[in-house]
Motif scaffolding. Structure first.
Motif, PDB file in Angstrom:
ATOM      1  N   ASP A  26       5.897  10.613   1.037  1.00  0.00           N
ATOM      2  CA  ASP A  26       6.695  11.476   0.164  1.00  0.00           C
ATOM      3  C   ASP A  26       7.765  10.651  -0.536  1.00  0.00           C
ATOM      4  N   LEU A  27       7.328   9.744  -1.383  1.00  0.00           N
ATOM      5  CA  LEU A  27       8.237   8.851  -2.101  1.00  0.00           C
ATOM      6  C   LEU A  27       8.595   9.463  -3.449  1.00  0.00           C
ATOM      7  N   PRO A  28       9.882   9.612  -3.748  1.00  0.00           N
ATOM      8  CA  PRO A  28      10.250  10.110  -5.087  1.00  0.00           C
ATOM      9  C   PRO A  28       9.735   9.152  -6.169  1.00  0.00           C
ATOM     10  N   GLY A  29       9.161   9.721  -7.219  1.00  0.00           N
ATOM     11  CA  GLY A  29       8.596   8.882  -8.270  1.00  0.00           C
ATOM     12  C   GLY A  29       7.363   8.125  -7.825  1.00  0.00           C
ATOM     13  N   ARG A  30       6.577   8.730  -6.949  1.00  0.00           N
ATOM     14  CA  ARG A  30       5.420   8.066  -6.360  1.00  0.00           C
ATOM     15  C   ARG A  30       4.426   7.607  -7.424  1.00  0.00           C
ATOM     16  N   ALA A  31       4.182   8.417  -8.429  1.00  0.00           N
ATOM     17  CA  ALA A  31       3.230   8.051  -9.489  1.00  0.00           C
ATOM     18  C   ALA A  31       3.711   6.822 -10.252  1.00  0.00           C
ATOM     19  N   PHE A  32       5.016   6.745 -10.478  1.00  0.00           N
ATOM     20  CA  PHE A  32       5.561   5.581 -11.183  1.00  0.00           C
ATOM     21  C   PHE A  32       5.347   4.303 -10.383  1.00  0.00           C
ATOM     22  N   PHE A  33       5.613   4.360  -9.088  1.00  0.00           N
ATOM     23  CA  PHE A  33       5.471   3.165  -8.265  1.00  0.00           C
ATOM     24  C   PHE A  33       4.010   2.747  -8.135  1.00  0.00           C
ATOM     25  N   ARG A  34       3.109   3.703  -8.056  1.00  0.00           N
ATOM     26  CA  ARG A  34       1.693   3.352  -8.027  1.00  0.00           C
ATOM     27  C   ARG A  34       1.302   2.586  -9.290  1.00  0.00           C
ATOM     28  N   THR A  35       1.763   3.071 -10.423  1.00  0.00           N
ATOM     29  CA  THR A  35       1.452   2.403 -11.689  1.00  0.00           C
ATOM     30  C   THR A  35       2.114   1.034 -11.759  1.00  0.00           C
ATOM     31  N   ALA A  36       3.377   0.956 -11.326  1.00  0.00           N
ATOM     32  CA  ALA A  36       4.107  -0.311 -11.389  1.00  0.00           C
ATOM     33  C   ALA A  36       3.482  -1.361 -10.481  1.00  0.00           C
ATOM     34  N   PHE A  37       3.052  -0.964  -9.292  1.00  0.00           N
ATOM     35  CA  PHE A  37       2.438  -1.915  -8.368  1.00  0.00           C
ATOM     36  C   PHE A  37       1.097  -2.423  -8.890  1.00  0.00           C
ATOM     37  N   PHE A  38       0.373  -1.567  -9.584  1.00  0.00           N
ATOM     38  CA  PHE A  38      -0.948  -1.954 -10.077  1.00  0.00           C
ATOM     39  C   PHE A  38      -0.882  -2.681 -11.417  1.00  0.00           C
ATOM     40  N   ALA A  39       0.235  -2.547 -12.135  1.00  0.00           N
ATOM     41  CA  ALA A  39       0.343  -3.048 -13.508  1.00  0.00           C
ATOM     42  C   ALA A  39       0.000  -4.530 -13.675  1.00  0.00           C
ATOM     43  N   PRO A  40       0.456  -5.448 -12.795  1.00  0.00           N
ATOM     44  CA  PRO A  40       0.113  -6.861 -13.010  1.00  0.00           C
ATOM     45  C   PRO A  40      -1.373  -7.128 -13.070  1.00  0.00           C
ATOM     46  N   TYR A  41      -2.162  -6.351 -12.326  1.00  0.00           N
ATOM     47  CA  TYR A  41      -3.606  -6.580 -12.293  1.00  0.00           C
ATOM     48  C   TYR A  41      -4.270  -6.245 -13.626  1.00  0.00           C
ATOM     49  N   ALA A  42      -3.593  -5.471 -14.466  1.00  0.00           N
ATOM     50  CA  ALA A  42      -4.159  -5.091 -15.754  1.00  0.00           C
ATOM     51  C   ALA A  42      -3.973  -6.172 -16.811  1.00  0.00           C
ATOM     52  N   LEU A  94       1.036   2.376   2.147  1.00  0.00           N
ATOM     53  CA  LEU A  94       1.732   3.327   3.014  1.00  0.00           C
ATOM     54  C   LEU A  94       2.937   3.927   2.304  1.00  0.00           C
ATOM     55  N   LEU A  95       3.609   3.104   1.512  1.00  0.00           N
ATOM     56  CA  LEU A  95       4.803   3.580   0.802  1.00  0.00           C
ATOM     57  C   LEU A  95       4.449   4.647  -0.220  1.00  0.00           C
ATOM     58  N   VAL A  96       3.450   4.368  -1.058  1.00  0.00           N
ATOM     59  CA  VAL A  96       3.118   5.323  -2.136  1.00  0.00           C
ATOM     60  C   VAL A  96       2.252   6.467  -1.644  1.00  0.00           C
ATOM     61  N   ASN A  97       1.783   6.398  -0.401  1.00  0.00           N
ATOM     62  CA  ASN A  97       1.018   7.507   0.164  1.00  0.00           C
ATOM     63  C   ASN A  97       1.924   8.550   0.800  1.00  0.00           C
ATOM     64  N   MET A 142      -4.145  -2.689  -2.921  1.00  0.00           N
ATOM     65  CA  MET A 142      -3.370  -1.503  -2.563  1.00  0.00           C
ATOM     66  C   MET A 142      -4.141  -0.232  -2.883  1.00  0.00           C
ATOM     67  N   ILE A 143      -4.813  -0.198  -4.052  1.00  0.00           N
ATOM     68  CA  ILE A 143      -5.577   0.985  -4.449  1.00  0.00           C
ATOM     69  C   ILE A 143      -6.710   1.256  -3.455  1.00  0.00           C
ATOM     70  N   ILE A 144      -7.375   0.187  -3.005  1.00  0.00           N
ATOM     71  CA  ILE A 144      -8.469   0.360  -2.038  1.00  0.00           C
ATOM     72  C   ILE A 144      -7.931   0.925  -0.722  1.00  0.00           C
ATOM     73  N   LEU A 145      -6.833   0.341  -0.225  1.00  0.00           N
ATOM     74  CA  LEU A 145      -6.259   0.816   1.032  1.00  0.00           C
ATOM     75  C   LEU A 145      -5.696   2.227   0.883  1.00  0.00           C
ATOM     76  N   LEU A 146      -5.159   2.542  -0.285  1.00  0.00           N
ATOM     77  CA  LEU A 146      -4.641   3.890  -0.518  1.00  0.00           C
ATOM     78  C   LEU A 146      -5.771   4.915  -0.434  1.00  0.00           C
ATOM     79  N   GLY A 147      -6.931   4.550  -0.977  1.00  0.00           N
ATOM     80  CA  GLY A 147      -8.082   5.441  -0.846  1.00  0.00           C
ATOM     81  C   GLY A 147      -8.467   5.658   0.603  1.00  0.00           C
ATOM     82  N   GLY A 148      -8.409   4.584   1.421  1.00  0.00           N
ATOM     83  CA  GLY A 148      -8.697   4.726   2.839  1.00  0.00           C
ATOM     84  C   GLY A 148      -7.691   5.602   3.556  1.00  0.00           C
ATOM     85  N   LEU A 149      -6.419   5.458   3.206  1.00  0.00           N
ATOM     86  CA  LEU A 149      -5.382   6.289   3.825  1.00  0.00           C
ATOM     87  C   LEU A 149      -5.566   7.757   3.476  1.00  0.00           C
ATOM     88  N   GLN A 150      -5.967   8.028   2.247  1.00  0.00           N
ATOM     89  CA  GLN A 150      -6.125   9.421   1.836  1.00  0.00           C
ATOM     90  C   GLN A 150      -7.370  10.063   2.440  1.00  0.00           C
TER      91      GLN A 150
END
Length: 307
Positions: free
Chosen positions: A106-122, A101-104, A182-190
């Protein structure tokens, strides 16, 4: 005159398309059969034997299943697995939903936060386990030293205390996998039409009412998928095995010995392959039953209503 070609019959074209489709799915089908279905069938077969992993596999009937049902350690591993799932599934879903919900928005730097949240999984889960083992180590661990510097004279042994170890395994699992969900739920939100949400706001619905009455109901199929996937993965130990193997080895006092780790110990430490196969079969049927019940209750995630 322009040369004319005889029309291709529809039946011949359909057969060619069918053959092309079969060629495309054949590699995946062979892979699933060789690396999933065949091992499952062998596990069921060896569950009725006293196989020791060295070529000895005499038929033992239901003895392994009777042994499992009367094994206190098996039931301890079941309870540990259930407790882990009870913490992991709601924890990872709620946190992943909040992040989505946060990254979906109008969050400033939204792309950065999406990457940062997903980074541990990589990162490799083994590496994650080693790093957290260093952070939580007694006396020399970063967290222990930080707490001592803040005035906590005798911090608990985070991985050596049965009251703490499983909670840390669950916490690290949530921290690691939350970006994936988060990525799966973000797809559902979009996929939710923006005009529906906008109409709710125009009608005077506030952010919380819009979330509760519009967004979450429309997100139910995705939520169902995430909850079932997280539950199955948690019960099967797909998240926790690497962490337990690297950080605790099932201890202390078997407090982190989940079902998958106990099966591993019986198969590869004590060479009780037949017994381990029987326990794995029991877990597999439990997972199938749980999935079928969840699918039935939610009608495949559609949550249809009679009206």
């Amino acid at each position: 005159m322009t040369a004319t070609h005889p029309p291709v019959r529809r039946g011949a074209r359909a057969r060619r398309e069918e053959r092309a489709g079969l060629l495309f799915v054949t590699p995946a089908t062979l892979g699933i059969g060789l690396f999933v279905l065949l091992p499952m069938a062998l596990a069921v077969f060896y569950g009725f034997t006293d196989a020791d992993g060295f070529g000895n596999a005499g038929f033992s009937g239901l003895e392994n299943y009777r042994r499992a049902l009367s094994d206190p350690m098996f039931w301890t591993s079941v309870r540990t697995t259930a407790l882990y799932v009870a913490v992991f599934v709601p924890g990872v879903y709620l946190l992943a939903l909040a992040m989505a919900l946060l990254v979906n928005g109008d969050l400033p730097g939204r792309a950065f936060f999406r990457t940062a949240f997903f980074a541990p999984y990589a990162v490799s889960l083994v590496v994650v386990g080693l790093v957290w083992k260093y952070i939580l180590a007694d006396s020399t661990g970063f967290l222990t030293q930080a707490l001592e510097s803040l005035g906590w004279d005798n911090p608990p042994s985070f991985l050596g205390d049965p009251d703490w170890a499983l909670w840390w395994v669950a916490f690290i699992s949530i921290w690691f996998f939350v970006g994936f969900y988060m990525i799966i739920l973000l797809g559902g939100l979009q996929d939710i039409p923006a005009e529906v949400v906008e109409a709710a706001r125009i009608d005077g619905s506030g952010p919380w009412r819009t979330l509760w009455n519009v967004v979450l109901p429309m997100l139910r199929p995705t939520s169902f998928f995430v909850l079932v996937l997280a539950s199955i993965a948690g019960l099967a130990g797909l998240q926790a095995f690497d962490l337990i193997y690297v950080m605790t080895q099932g201890g202390p006092a078997n407090s982190t010995s989940m079902g998958v780790f106990y099966i591993y110990q019986q198969a590869f430490t004590f060479n009780n392959v037949g017994y381990a196969s029987a326990m794995a079969t029991l877990y597999a049927f439990a997972l199938l039953a749980m999935t079928a019940v969840a699918f039935r209750i939610t009608r495949g995630g559609r949550f249809d209503h009679a009206d």
